[in-house]
Motif scaffolding. Sequence first.
Motif, PDB file in Angstrom:
ATOM      1  N   ARG A   1      -3.761 105.218  51.594  1.00  0.00           N
ATOM      2  CA  ARG A   1      -2.700 104.270  51.890  1.00  0.00           C
ATOM      3  C   ARG A   1      -3.211 103.252  52.900  1.00  0.00           C
ATOM      4  NH1 ARG A   1       2.883 104.793  55.315  1.00  0.00           N
ATOM      5  NH2 ARG A   1       4.237 103.551  53.975  1.00  0.00           N
TER       6      ARG A   1
ATOM      7  N   SER B   1      -2.557  99.926  55.304  1.00  0.00           N
ATOM      8  CA  SER B   1      -1.482  99.271  56.050  1.00  0.00           C
ATOM      9  C   SER B   1      -1.983  97.938  56.586  1.00  0.00           C
ATOM     10  CB  SER B   1      -1.025 100.140  57.223  1.00  0.00           C
ATOM     11  OG  SER B   1      -0.552 101.393  56.796  1.00  0.00           O
TER      12      SER B   1
ATOM     13  N   THR C   1       5.102  94.229  57.980  1.00  0.00           N
ATOM     14  CA  THR C   1       4.109  95.224  57.588  1.00  0.00           C
ATOM     15  C   THR C   1       4.107  95.344  56.069  1.00  0.00           C
ATOM     16  OG1 THR C   1       4.516  96.450  59.625  1.00  0.00           O
ATOM     17  CG2 THR C   1       3.353  97.598  57.880  1.00  0.00           C
TER      18      THR C   1
ATOM     19  N   TYR D   1       2.177  97.622  52.862  1.00  0.00           N
ATOM     20  CA  TYR D   1       1.400  98.808  52.539  1.00  0.00           C
ATOM     21  C   TYR D   1       0.867  98.706  51.108  1.00  0.00           C
ATOM     22  CZ  TYR D   1       4.149 100.555  56.475  1.00  0.00           C
ATOM     23  OH  TYR D   1       4.756 100.704  57.702  1.00  0.00           O
TER      24      TYR D   1
ATOM     25  N   GLN E   1      -0.198 101.708  48.562  1.00  0.00           N
ATOM     26  CA  GLN E   1      -0.422 103.106  48.219  1.00  0.00           C
ATOM     27  C   GLN E   1      -1.293 103.151  46.979  1.00  0.00           C
ATOM     28  OE1 GLN E   1       0.568 106.029  49.800  1.00  0.00           O
ATOM     29  NE2 GLN E   1      -0.732 107.029  48.268  1.00  0.00           N
TER      30      GLN E   1
END
Length: 119
Positions: free
Chosen positions: A19, A21, A77, A79, A81
């Motif tokens: 993952r 970020s 933010t 992400y 995945q």
Amino acid sequence: QVQLVESGGGLVQPGGSLRLSCVASGSIFAINALGWYRQAPGKQRELVAGITTTGNINYTDSVKDRFTISRGNAKNTVYLQMNSLKPEDTAVYYCNAKFLSISGIQTSWGQGTQVTVSS
């Protein structure tokens, strides 16, 4: 201006997950879209996934059904995945932001984070 800092890269075996970020700072209210790009050795940088402030999402075909892009509650933010990783996913992954400025739409890049998929 917008500054971006990525984290979460590393070494993973084929079939594994990671993952990534990315945290944006600065003029975050001006961000239109956030995304992830990658660049493998000897290849051009390519878009992996992108998400707009209105929630529109797109993926490059090679990662559909394996990668998921999302934004955090704070909206600064993003992400990525990554599941079912393959050796061909090995690359430096860069966070990207498109934002409005007095000069029009501008782009910021993070410093990149290495993802290596290998047994």
